[in-house]
Enzyme design. Sequence first.
Site, PDB file in Angstrom:
ATOM      1  N   LYS A 146      64.356  60.036 111.714  1.00 24.11           N
ATOM      2  CA  LYS A 146      63.897  60.040 113.098  1.00 24.11           C
ATOM      3  C   LYS A 146      65.098  59.877 114.015  1.00 24.11           C
ATOM      4  O   LYS A 146      65.824  58.889 113.945  1.00 24.11           O
ATOM      5  CB  LYS A 146      62.906  58.903 113.328  1.00 24.11           C
ATOM      6  CG  LYS A 146      62.435  58.829 114.765  1.00 24.11           C
ATOM      7  CD  LYS A 146      61.253  57.921 114.929  1.00 24.11           C
ATOM      8  CE  LYS A 146      60.880  57.815 116.388  1.00 24.11           C
ATOM      9  NZ  LYS A 146      59.735  56.946 116.589  1.00 24.11           N
ATOM     10  N   ARG A 162      56.391  59.200 125.645  1.00 28.69           N
ATOM     11  CA  ARG A 162      56.572  57.848 126.211  1.00 28.69           C
ATOM     12  C   ARG A 162      55.763  57.706 127.490  1.00 28.69           C
ATOM     13  O   ARG A 162      55.274  56.624 127.809  1.00 28.69           O
ATOM     14  CB  ARG A 162      58.061  57.574 126.436  1.00 28.69           C
ATOM     15  CG  ARG A 162      58.789  57.431 125.106  1.00 28.69           C
ATOM     16  CD  ARG A 162      60.262  57.118 125.273  1.00 28.69           C
ATOM     17  NE  ARG A 162      60.942  57.167 123.973  1.00 28.69           N
ATOM     18  CZ  ARG A 162      62.248  57.278 123.813  1.00 28.69           C
ATOM     19  NH1 ARG A 162      63.034  57.342 124.878  1.00 28.69           N
ATOM     20  NH2 ARG A 162      62.787  57.306 122.612  1.00 28.69           N
ATOM     21  N   LYS A 192      67.386  54.219 122.395  1.00 24.79           N
ATOM     22  CA  LYS A 192      67.044  53.627 121.097  1.00 24.79           C
ATOM     23  C   LYS A 192      68.114  53.937 120.046  1.00 24.79           C
ATOM     24  O   LYS A 192      67.844  53.968 118.851  1.00 24.79           O
ATOM     25  CB  LYS A 192      65.669  54.153 120.654  1.00 24.79           C
ATOM     26  CG  LYS A 192      64.537  53.798 121.628  1.00 24.79           C
ATOM     27  CD  LYS A 192      63.158  54.144 121.060  1.00 24.79           C
ATOM     28  CE  LYS A 192      62.048  53.728 122.020  1.00 24.79           C
ATOM     29  NZ  LYS A 192      60.694  53.986 121.485  1.00 24.79           N
ATOM     30  N   LYS A 200      61.665  64.138 112.333  1.00 22.75           N
ATOM     31  CA  LYS A 200      61.219  64.092 113.731  1.00 22.75           C
ATOM     32  C   LYS A 200      62.392  63.996 114.667  1.00 22.75           C
ATOM     33  O   LYS A 200      63.246  63.136 114.462  1.00 22.75           O
ATOM     34  CB  LYS A 200      60.318  62.871 113.881  1.00 22.75           C
ATOM     35  CG  LYS A 200      59.823  62.619 115.253  1.00 22.75           C
ATOM     36  CD  LYS A 200      58.962  61.414 115.225  1.00 22.75           C
ATOM     37  CE  LYS A 200      58.652  61.017 116.639  1.00 22.75           C
ATOM     38  NZ  LYS A 200      58.106  59.709 116.716  1.00 22.75           N
ATOM     39  N   TYR A 211      50.653  68.627 118.611  1.00 18.33           N
ATOM     40  CA  TYR A 211      49.628  68.556 119.664  1.00 18.33           C
ATOM     41  C   TYR A 211      48.892  69.883 119.786  1.00 18.33           C
ATOM     42  O   TYR A 211      47.897  69.980 120.485  1.00 18.33           O
ATOM     43  CB  TYR A 211      50.283  68.151 120.991  1.00 18.33           C
ATOM     44  CG  TYR A 211      51.020  66.826 120.860  1.00 18.33           C
ATOM     45  CD1 TYR A 211      50.333  65.626 120.913  1.00 18.33           C
ATOM     46  CD2 TYR A 211      52.391  66.788 120.604  1.00 18.33           C
ATOM     47  CE1 TYR A 211      50.981  64.414 120.735  1.00 18.33           C
ATOM     48  CE2 TYR A 211      53.059  65.586 120.423  1.00 18.33           C
ATOM     49  CZ  TYR A 211      52.348  64.408 120.489  1.00 18.33           C
ATOM     50  OH  TYR A 211      52.991  63.215 120.293  1.00 18.33           O
TER      51      TYR A 211
HETATM   52  C1  PBG Z   1      57.162  55.409 118.532  1.00 24.79           C
HETATM   53  C2  PBG Z   1      57.014  56.876 118.499  1.00 24.79           C
HETATM   54  C3  PBG Z   1      57.618  57.823 119.332  1.00 24.79           C
HETATM   55  C4  PBG Z   1      57.053  59.048 118.993  1.00 24.79           C
HETATM   56  C5  PBG Z   1      56.149  58.819 117.953  1.00 24.79           C
HETATM   57  N1  PBG Z   1      56.147  57.475 117.653  1.00 24.79           N
HETATM   58  C6  PBG Z   1      58.573  57.701 120.454  1.00 24.79           C
HETATM   59  C7  PBG Z   1      59.800  56.967 120.334  1.00 24.79           C
HETATM   60  O1  PBG Z   1      60.288  56.662 119.233  1.00 24.79           O
HETATM   61  O2  PBG Z   1      60.354  56.645 121.379  1.00 24.79           O
HETATM   62  C8  PBG Z   1      57.365  60.349 119.666  1.00 24.79           C
HETATM   63  C9  PBG Z   1      56.358  61.415 119.496  1.00 24.79           C
HETATM   64  C10 PBG Z   1      56.461  62.529 120.455  1.00 24.79           C
HETATM   65  O3  PBG Z   1      57.403  62.632 121.276  1.00 24.79           O
HETATM   66  O4  PBG Z   1      55.548  63.370 120.418  1.00 24.79           O
HETATM   67  N2  PBG Z   1      58.040  54.812 117.707  1.00 24.79           N
END
Ligand code: PBG
Length: 343
Positions: A212, A222, A235, A266, A330
Amino acid sequence: MSHYIKKSGLYMKIIGSFPKTRLRRLRKSKWIRELISENNITHNDLVLPIFVREGKNKIEPIKTMPGVYRYTVDKLPNILKQVKYYNIPMVALFPHTPNNKKDNKGTEALNENNLICKSLKLIKKKYKEIGVMCDVALDPYTSHGHDGILIKDEIDNDETVKILVKQALLQAKMGCDVIAPSDMMDGRVGVIRKALDKNNFKNVSILSYAVKYASNFYGPFRDAIGSKSKLKKDKKTYQMDFRNSSEGLREVGLDIKEGADMVMVKPGMNYLDLITKIKKNFNIPVLAYQVSGEYSLIRNGIEKKILSEESIIESIISFKRAGACAIVTYFALEVAKKLKKIN
Ligand code: PBG
């Protein structure tokens, strides 16, 4: 005549040459293109993320994600009915927590009556056949928008993991089928696996967000869960640097050792190389997450008539071609609807 060409370090055998060989013969009509297509998607390859909000009787549009909504728990059947009808195997739940329930430790994550628990109870009662995956991370619940606990301005790994284990156990207790740690803390998969086994949840699986990235493509998400305005810093001390790829393989290796059943890459489209590398190096199902930023770019393109509708399928197929077994997107319902019409 056969000869060899050098391609990405490998010698590949080529049979034939022009004019005897004309590759356009294999593209000349729809039936032959269908016949020889190397990758295809079905409804079975899709996971639909669903946003849940507080209150009653509301289906609220999300401005940054046209076509995506936040549902109050009582309205979830609206979308679940469609998920069932179109045979989408799994949904992923995400809560939009009201500000007054957020604090610096994300306490609401452990509330037996939070939005995720309520949704799980409803789905497991009325839609047993649908698989449910839940994120393990604190960002929907923290006042600072981070996935973990802030101690002296730092996301403390080990203190965070202690809470994540409790969050995972609670989700399992409420009927969650697939625990999906998306927090990027070190060592959390092993600790969660151990705790699940010890508490008689040996059949609950772990889908680790192993790779990730600290990505700029999460913006609309968010906004959807209401953490955007909260988040002060990025992050980057826990999510991966987008310049790296070998590091992603180390993450996957560790997570498999710790007990992950499946792994996620991701975002998806910018990181197709990782999907292919994981597929080559490990024997584990790899899922791709087509994240919110990817979704909104394509959706806006279509709405502004810059892109055609078919760009949705093209984007989803790219994950299959790279080697993903399923795609969290989505667009899942829309794609499943299209596929049903075609077949
Ligand atoms: C939370 C999380 C995030 C997403 C899924 N779970 C955002 C992040 O890490 O800030 C992002 C999913 C998306 O952008 O569709 N940990």
